[in-house]
Design a protein around this motif. Sequence first.
Motif, PDB file in Angstrom:
ATOM      1  N   LEU A 464       0.974  -1.171  -0.013  1.00 54.41           N
ATOM      2  CA  LEU A 464      -0.094   0.000  -0.207  1.00 54.41           C
ATOM      3  C   LEU A 464       1.174   1.289  -0.027  1.00 54.41           C
ATOM      4  N   GLY A 465       1.940   1.298   0.860  1.00 51.07           N
ATOM      5  CA  GLY A 465       2.659   2.342   1.000  1.00 51.07           C
ATOM      6  C   GLY A 465       3.377   2.623  -0.455  1.00 51.07           C
ATOM      7  N   PHE A 466       3.843   1.480  -1.215  1.00 53.07           N
ATOM      8  CA  PHE A 466       4.432   1.761  -2.487  1.00 53.07           C
ATOM      9  C   PHE A 466       3.359   2.458  -3.509  1.00 53.07           C
ATOM     10  N   PHE A 467       2.293   2.115  -3.264  1.00 53.31           N
ATOM     11  CA  PHE A 467       1.085   2.645  -4.338  1.00 53.31           C
ATOM     12  C   PHE A 467       1.051   4.244  -4.029  1.00 53.31           C
ATOM     13  N   VAL A 468       0.995   4.407  -2.724  1.00 49.70           N
ATOM     14  CA  VAL A 468       0.642   5.709  -1.959  1.00 49.70           C
ATOM     15  C   VAL A 468       1.944   6.721  -2.623  1.00 49.70           C
ATOM     16  N   GLY A 469       3.104   6.200  -2.566  1.00 53.70           N
ATOM     17  CA  GLY A 469       4.203   7.045  -2.871  1.00 53.70           C
ATOM     18  C   GLY A 469       4.235   7.176  -4.641  1.00 53.70           C
ATOM     19  N   VAL A 471       1.284   7.499  -6.416  1.00 53.51           N
ATOM     20  CA  VAL A 471       0.283   8.529  -6.749  1.00 53.51           C
ATOM     21  C   VAL A 471       0.673   9.899  -6.156  1.00 53.51           C
ATOM     22  N   MET A 472       1.587   9.942  -5.049  1.00 55.54           N
ATOM     23  CA  MET A 472       2.052  11.240  -4.709  1.00 55.54           C
ATOM     24  C   MET A 472       3.078  11.955  -5.829  1.00 55.54           C
ATOM     25  N   LYS A 473       3.864  10.994  -6.371  1.00 55.25           N
ATOM     26  CA  LYS A 473       4.924  11.106  -7.255  1.00 55.25           C
ATOM     27  C   LYS A 473       4.043  11.727  -8.593  1.00 55.25           C
ATOM     28  N   ASP A 480      -4.302  15.330  -1.680  1.00 55.26           N
ATOM     29  CA  ASP A 480      -4.483  15.162  -0.301  1.00 55.26           C
ATOM     30  C   ASP A 480      -4.106  13.797   0.065  1.00 55.26           C
ATOM     31  N   PRO A 481      -3.046  13.468   1.228  1.00 51.57           N
ATOM     32  CA  PRO A 481      -2.781  12.320   1.563  1.00 51.57           C
ATOM     33  C   PRO A 481      -3.790  11.263   2.263  1.00 51.57           C
ATOM     34  N   LYS A 482      -4.797  12.240   2.911  1.00 47.60           N
ATOM     35  CA  LYS A 482      -5.857  11.335   3.684  1.00 47.60           C
ATOM     36  C   LYS A 482      -6.531  10.761   2.591  1.00 47.60           C
ATOM     37  N   LEU A 483      -7.104  11.445   1.391  1.00 43.37           N
ATOM     38  CA  LEU A 483      -8.180  11.193   0.834  1.00 43.37           C
ATOM     39  C   LEU A 483      -7.387  10.116  -0.289  1.00 43.37           C
ATOM     40  N   THR A 484      -6.299  10.306  -0.491  1.00 46.14           N
ATOM     41  CA  THR A 484      -5.423   9.509  -1.441  1.00 46.14           C
ATOM     42  C   THR A 484      -5.320   8.111  -1.017  1.00 46.14           C
ATOM     43  N   ASN A 485      -5.202   7.851   0.361  1.00 47.58           N
ATOM     44  CA  ASN A 485      -5.162   6.362   1.213  1.00 47.58           C
ATOM     45  C   ASN A 485      -6.438   5.862   0.898  1.00 47.58           C
TER      46      ASN A 485
END
Length: 494
Positions: A464-469, A471-473, A480-485
């Motif tokens: 999950l952290g891999f995908f969050v990173g 998306v942020m990139k 928005d980190p919370k909404l992204t998660n």
Amino acid sequence: MTAAAKVKIQYEAVIGLETHCQLSTKTKIFSSSSTEFGGVPNTNIDPICMGMPGVLPVLNEKVLEYAVKAGLALNCEIASYSKFDRKQYFYPDLPKNYQISQFDLPIATNGSIEIQLVDQSGNSTRKKIGITRLHMEEDAGKLVHGGSDRISGSNYSMVDYNRAGVPLIEIVSEPDLRSGAEAAEYGQELRRIIRYIGVGDGNMQEGSLRCDVNISVRPVGREKFGTKVEIKNMNSFNAIERAINYEIDRQIQALETGETIFQETRLWDEGKQCTFSMRMKEGASDYRYFPEPDLPPIEVSSAQLADWQAQLPELPAAKRDRYETELSLSPYDARVLTDDKAVAEYFEQAIAAGAPAKQAANWVMGDITAYLKNEQLAIAEIPFQADNLAELIALIETGTISGKIAKDILPELLAKGGSPQKLVESKGLIQISDTGAIESAIDAVLAANPKELEQYRAGKTKLLGFFVGKVMKETGGRADPKLTNELLANKLNG
């Protein structure tokens, strides 16, 4: 518990500190020579501080003001009538062969301060430490030893009289301290107070603040004090703590083995981490005090006392209490923020500009303090003002930018100052909170990483952290980190 530890708890240390604090007046206590530190040796001198025949000292009025303010800040009783005395001793750094000091009628007596010890868990304990007296006196010169004699370590000495006549206050504590940690904290609290009220800079590395430690040990429960040993020339609060801890162990071992403990003056060897004997300790009678005939007694009127009392700022202990009770900060946060008056003022200005206390505390204690240490700057020297910090926090609170973006732009703000809002707009860093835009970025990331998507859905949820990173990139760190998660979890688990 080891045998040594069991023996140690059978004894208690009795510790008191004599603290000499140079006052930050522009001229000396009894003459017009400069008190500036670091001048060419023997240039800030005059006939009075050199003790030439026929000269008369005149008390610097600012010295009296600063001494009284220090006494008030230490909750002392200020004497309406006090006097100066001559303290006789003969040493090369004392041009007159006597020091003008105060003996039986000092300017301030019977005070106290509260120290606060905070452990690693953030728990705090408080203790009241009595102040026996505070008196005014002149400083001596400074000996500089040189050469390399095999026995003594030096084979000649030079003397610099620039420091002779610099005004001092000597603060003598009651023997209320029981450990090296308590003594170190007491010394630091004294320095905080001196700096808060603006009467001295407390720079130990320049000799502006010097502490002598008096220490004895006795069996627990015994009222009579043991033989007192003085440790001189402490150059840091860490050294004070280590020297006391060493001396406690040394004296306990001496008592346990029947060795005699002498009343003496010892020095701390930083390299060897031990104390060693310097000389037998003098008593008051050895100094042959008598009233200084060239200076009249001092009288402080009630009106003058009230005026100086009104000029005192909020002191560190009161500020710590207010931060804990009114701002709901932890004892640790309150202690760190109040250690430096300028930092406390910056923090309070940020709150006045609308910043929540805890968030402001975190930024000041974290990223801002790290920047100050790295750049060797004081907080008053940076262009990033307290209201700028409040504006930055507001951008995070409203979701305009993420905490990560705030950290990314902070170095530029600290170096150049200015409005965080304008900087964010100029760089196009406003946080993306549009669901559609974030979902589009998520779809692109999932399509580009089918292998990781398959592994995630097979049970490797740490990806999950891999995908969050990713998306942020994809969004330049603006999603928005919370909404992204939330959206990413829905997509991955859908």
